[in-house]
Structure formats: structure tokens, C-alpha cells
Design a protein around this motif. Sequence first.
Motif, PDB file in Angstrom:
ATOM      1  N   ILE A 168       0.837  -1.205   0.000  1.00 51.88           N
ATOM      2  CA  ILE A 168       0.000   0.000   0.000  1.00 51.88           C
ATOM      3  C   ILE A 168       0.871   1.255   0.000  1.00 51.88           C
ATOM      4  CG2 ILE A 168      -1.630   1.351   1.365  1.00 51.88           C
ATOM      5  CD1 ILE A 168      -2.913  -0.939  -0.129  1.00 51.88           C
ATOM      6  N   SER A 169       1.973   1.224   0.728  1.00 50.91           N
ATOM      7  CA  SER A 169       2.890   2.368   0.761  1.00 50.91           C
ATOM      8  C   SER A 169       3.489   2.619  -0.625  1.00 50.91           C
ATOM      9  CB  SER A 169       4.007   2.118   1.778  1.00 50.91           C
ATOM     10  OG  SER A 169       4.936   3.183   1.786  1.00 50.91           O
ATOM     11  N   ASP A 170       3.875   1.537  -1.319  1.00 47.70           N
ATOM     12  CA  ASP A 170       4.410   1.662  -2.679  1.00 47.70           C
ATOM     13  C   ASP A 170       3.372   2.298  -3.605  1.00 47.70           C
ATOM     14  OD1 ASP A 170       6.866   0.594  -2.097  1.00 47.70           O
ATOM     15  OD2 ASP A 170       6.357  -1.442  -2.727  1.00 47.70           O
ATOM     16  N   ILE A 171       2.134   1.808  -3.522  1.00 45.32           N
ATOM     17  CA  ILE A 171       1.063   2.330  -4.375  1.00 45.32           C
ATOM     18  C   ILE A 171       0.833   3.809  -4.085  1.00 45.32           C
ATOM     19  CG2 ILE A 171      -1.414   2.212  -4.869  1.00 45.32           C
ATOM     20  CD1 ILE A 171      -1.231  -0.809  -4.277  1.00 45.32           C
ATOM     21  N   LYS A 172       0.780   4.151  -2.819  1.00 44.58           N
ATOM     22  CA  LYS A 172       0.530   5.541  -2.418  1.00 44.58           C
ATOM     23  C   LYS A 172       1.624   6.472  -2.928  1.00 44.58           C
ATOM     24  CE  LYS A 172      -0.524   8.330   1.687  1.00 44.58           C
ATOM     25  NZ  LYS A 172      -0.701   8.299   3.167  1.00 44.58           N
ATOM     26  N   ASN A 173       2.873   6.048  -2.828  1.00 44.06           N
ATOM     27  CA  ASN A 173       3.995   6.895  -3.233  1.00 44.06           C
ATOM     28  C   ASN A 173       4.163   6.984  -4.748  1.00 44.06           C
ATOM     29  OD1 ASN A 173       4.903   7.654  -0.633  1.00 44.06           O
ATOM     30  ND2 ASN A 173       5.907   5.680  -0.368  1.00 44.06           N
ATOM     31  N   CYS A 174       3.714   5.966  -5.466  1.00 42.56           N
ATOM     32  CA  CYS A 174       3.883   5.956  -6.919  1.00 42.56           C
ATOM     33  C   CYS A 174       2.659   6.480  -7.665  1.00 42.56           C
ATOM     34  CB  CYS A 174       4.180   4.535  -7.400  1.00 42.56           C
ATOM     35  SG  CYS A 174       5.778   3.899  -6.862  1.00 42.56           S
ATOM     36  N   ASP A 175       1.536   6.542  -6.990  1.00 42.57           N
ATOM     37  CA  ASP A 175       0.278   6.881  -7.644  1.00 42.57           C
ATOM     38  C   ASP A 175       0.353   8.191  -8.427  1.00 42.57           C
ATOM     39  OD1 ASP A 175      -2.251   5.954  -8.227  1.00 42.57           O
ATOM     40  OD2 ASP A 175      -3.211   7.106  -6.642  1.00 42.57           O
ATOM     41  N   ARG A 177       2.982   9.644  -9.504  1.00 44.90           N
ATOM     42  CA  ARG A 177       4.122   9.675 -10.416  1.00 44.90           C
ATOM     43  C   ARG A 177       3.874   8.888 -11.706  1.00 44.90           C
ATOM     44  NH1 ARG A 177       6.139   9.744  -5.201  1.00 44.90           N
ATOM     45  NH2 ARG A 177       7.863  11.205  -4.815  1.00 44.90           N
ATOM     46  N   VAL A 178       2.856   8.073 -11.712  1.00 42.90           N
ATOM     47  CA  VAL A 178       2.558   7.255 -12.887  1.00 42.90           C
ATOM     48  C   VAL A 178       1.314   7.821 -13.562  1.00 42.90           C
ATOM     49  CG1 VAL A 178       2.042   4.936 -13.726  1.00 42.90           C
ATOM     50  CG2 VAL A 178       3.554   5.231 -11.757  1.00 42.90           C
ATOM     51  N   PRO A 179       1.464   8.377 -14.766  1.00 43.60           N
ATOM     52  CA  PRO A 179       0.374   9.114 -15.424  1.00 43.60           C
ATOM     53  C   PRO A 179      -0.682   8.215 -16.068  1.00 43.60           C
ATOM     54  CG  PRO A 179       2.281   9.050 -16.852  1.00 43.60           C
ATOM     55  CD  PRO A 179       2.695   8.371 -15.565  1.00 43.60           C
ATOM     56  N   MET A 199       5.462  -4.579  -8.115  1.00 42.34           N
ATOM     57  CA  MET A 199       4.971  -3.339  -7.523  1.00 42.34           C
ATOM     58  C   MET A 199       4.012  -2.623  -8.464  1.00 42.34           C
ATOM     59  SD  MET A 199       5.349   0.200  -7.599  1.00 42.34           S
ATOM     60  CE  MET A 199       6.950   0.552  -8.312  1.00 42.34           C
ATOM     61  N   LEU A 200       4.400  -2.550  -9.755  1.00 40.20           N
ATOM     62  CA  LEU A 200       3.574  -1.836 -10.722  1.00 40.20           C
ATOM     63  C   LEU A 200       2.273  -2.574 -11.008  1.00 40.20           C
ATOM     64  CD1 LEU A 200       6.355  -0.617 -13.127  1.00 40.20           C
ATOM     65  CD2 LEU A 200       4.812   0.838 -11.836  1.00 40.20           C
ATOM     66  N   THR A 201       2.313  -3.901 -11.020  1.00 42.50           N
ATOM     67  CA  THR A 201       1.092  -4.664 -11.255  1.00 42.50           C
ATOM     68  C   THR A 201       0.045  -4.356 -10.196  1.00 42.50           C
ATOM     69  OG1 THR A 201       2.269  -6.473 -12.365  1.00 42.50           O
ATOM     70  CG2 THR A 201       0.105  -6.975 -11.460  1.00 42.50           C
ATOM     71  N   TYR A 202       0.480  -4.242  -8.936  1.00 41.81           N
ATOM     72  CA  TYR A 202      -0.475  -3.907  -7.877  1.00 41.81           C
ATOM     73  C   TYR A 202      -0.981  -2.473  -8.012  1.00 41.81           C
ATOM     74  CZ  TYR A 202       0.438  -8.348  -5.728  1.00 41.81           C
ATOM     75  OH  TYR A 202       0.526  -9.696  -5.510  1.00 41.81           O
ATOM     76  N   TYR A 269      14.747  15.269 -26.303  1.00 44.36           N
ATOM     77  CA  TYR A 269      15.656  15.494 -25.178  1.00 44.36           C
ATOM     78  C   TYR A 269      15.121  16.578 -24.232  1.00 44.36           C
ATOM     79  CZ  TYR A 269      19.334  12.791 -27.540  1.00 44.36           C
ATOM     80  OH  TYR A 269      20.057  11.796 -28.125  1.00 44.36           O
ATOM     81  N   ARG A 270      14.295  17.458 -24.755  1.00 44.62           N
ATOM     82  CA  ARG A 270      13.798  18.584 -23.965  1.00 44.62           C
ATOM     83  C   ARG A 270      12.518  18.249 -23.206  1.00 44.62           C
ATOM     84  NH1 ARG A 270      13.499  23.080 -28.480  1.00 44.62           N
ATOM     85  NH2 ARG A 270      12.399  24.192 -26.809  1.00 44.62           N
ATOM     86  N   TYR A 271      12.018  17.032 -23.392  1.00 46.47           N
ATOM     87  CA  TYR A 271      10.771  16.644 -22.714  1.00 46.47           C
ATOM     88  C   TYR A 271      10.979  16.558 -21.205  1.00 46.47           C
ATOM     89  CZ  TYR A 271       6.938  13.778 -20.991  1.00 46.47           C
ATOM     90  OH  TYR A 271       5.876  13.295 -20.264  1.00 46.47           O
ATOM     91  N   GLU A 272      10.018  17.091 -20.450  1.00 48.97           N
ATOM     92  CA  GLU A 272      10.023  17.010 -18.990  1.00 48.97           C
ATOM     93  C   GLU A 272       8.747  16.304 -18.546  1.00 48.97           C
ATOM     94  OE1 GLU A 272      12.316  17.899 -16.895  1.00 48.97           O
ATOM     95  OE2 GLU A 272      13.672  18.938 -18.271  1.00 48.97           O
ATOM     96  N   PRO A 273       8.851  15.313 -17.664  1.00 51.05           N
ATOM     97  CA  PRO A 273       7.640  14.597 -17.221  1.00 51.05           C
ATOM     98  C   PRO A 273       6.760  15.444 -16.315  1.00 51.05           C
ATOM     99  CG  PRO A 273       9.564  13.858 -15.988  1.00 51.05           C
ATOM    100  CD  PRO A 273      10.075  14.788 -17.060  1.00 51.05           C
ATOM    101  N   TYR A 274       5.569  14.918 -16.056  1.00 46.64           N
ATOM    102  CA  TYR A 274       4.590  15.519 -15.143  1.00 46.64           C
ATOM    103  C   TYR A 274       4.130  16.902 -15.604  1.00 46.64           C
ATOM    104  CZ  TYR A 274       6.984  11.922 -12.473  1.00 46.64           C
ATOM    105  OH  TYR A 274       7.576  10.747 -12.085  1.00 46.64           O
TER     106      TYR A 274
END
Length: 281
Positions: A168-175, A177-179, A199-202, A269-274
Motif C-alpha cells: 500500500i505504501s508503494d502504491i501511495k507513493n507511486c500513484d 508519479r505514474v500518469p 509493484m507496478l502490477t499492484y 531530449y527537452r521533454y520534462e515529465p509531469y
Amino acid sequence: MARLLEQLEKNTQLDKVIYKHDLMQEEELTAKQVWEYSDKLAFYLNETYKEDKSPIVVYGHKHPFMLVYFLACVKSGRAFCPVDVNTPIDRVRDIVATVKSPIVLVSEAIELDTPIMTVDEAKKIITQTKERVSKEHYVKDEDIFYIIFTSGSTGKPKGVMLSHDNIISDIKNCDSRVPVKAGDICLSFLPVCHIFERMLTYLYQYNGIRLYFAESFEKIAVNISEVKPRLITVVPRVVEKVYDSIYNKGIALSGIARNLFFWALKLGYRYEPYGKNSWWY
């Protein structure tokens, strides 16, 4: 944040195929099917092994039914231990002995002294079972959810124990960050036993995301065009290979095509996430 199994039950309202592998089209699964099958298989495990709550080894590669195995184990109150088909047989046997697994749930052929259950055998049990496991047996909170063994590059492989709350902690912290969002398609390339993929599957399951399994590295480009995923999860080496392949094709171009290629490359190269790039990007 809701417990993992509670959220997965809510996601059974999704009626689309959410776990798919092109080489195993008969194994396509919906969230509702995964929930029902794992319920019945968990009931069987409890009826068969009673008070023995030893972890159960799950052996395979990228078979969709492995997700049923994983859930059945934790619904029955047992941790699971994922082992990939590329693991040497002696190490598989050692892991089975170390965790004292009473049975090995397999999606690929393997010979072991410990009893095994194949996908066909599991399906037969599920078809014949009417009862479902009680929620009181579920792995929860600080209970061990799964055990994953290290590669053994620095010595004997060690089992790393992860609890339900760790997941649950992994999901909460990654939620954030994953678009991706419910209903999106993600393409999975890594084996489901890989720690990153687990981790990603969950995360995907928790958010109701549809998971498609790539056939192979050589077929990734074809699979991308077929399923049009929102996200692909890989390790750096895979990205390097893809980049090298694209770059080598680019440098073989000439004239305007070559100029356009390197213009596009510099733009990338100039792309920035989020969403950090300006609106005109």
C-alpha cells in the motif's frame, strides 16, 4: 487508502478484459474473473492445508493466470513467493525448501519433489468449487504479503519479506508519479516475478488499469501498435536497446529525412515529465 483486496473487489465492476497475452488468448481475464477464481482457489487451499500457513511458491513467467495464483494465496492468509522460469532448477528447489511451500502453483512445466498444481488443474478445482473464501482469512496490515528472493549475485539468495502495508505504501507513493487512470492500457514487458513489475502490477490493479503482456522483446513494437498503451514499464537496458535501434535507423537516413530525424530527437531530449513543458511543446 483502502486495503488492496478491498479495492480489487470494487474494481470487479470493470467488465472489460484487463489481463491479456496475445500468445495465450484463451487466458484473457477480467477483474471479475480474477476475483472469483482466486476466491475459489483460496477456499481450496484453506480446506486442503488447514492450519499450515507456510508461504506458497508460484512458478511461471508472464502467464495471466499467475495473477489468480497470487491473489488466491493472500486471500487464504498465506504469503506467496514468485519464482521466474529462468531461475536455475536447483535454486527453485532451494527456495521451495526454504519457505516450506506445501505446494507449488505453476504456469509452466517443471519437475519437483513437492506437489505442483498446473493451470489446468487449478481451473478444474475452480469449476468444481462453489464455496468462496471468507474475508477473515485475508492477508492484511503487517502480515507478510509476498517474499521475493534476491538473484544471489553476492552469495546465497535471500528472501525479502514485504507486508501488505509495504504494498500500500508503494502504491501511495507511486500513484501521483505514474500518469495513468482507470481504464487506461499498460503494456507489461518484464516477468511478473520481477520486483519492479510486481509493484507496478499492484498499482495497476488498485487503479483499475488494463494490463497487457508483451509477447517478447522482438515483438514490443508490434504489440505497441496493436494495443496502443498509455504506459510501458521496462528496465533501463530495454530502453537503451530501443534507443539504439531508433538511432541506428536515423543515422542511415539522408537529406531532409535525416535533418527531421535529428530535429525530433533534440526535441525529445527537452521533454520534462509531469506536465512541466510549456503549452507549445
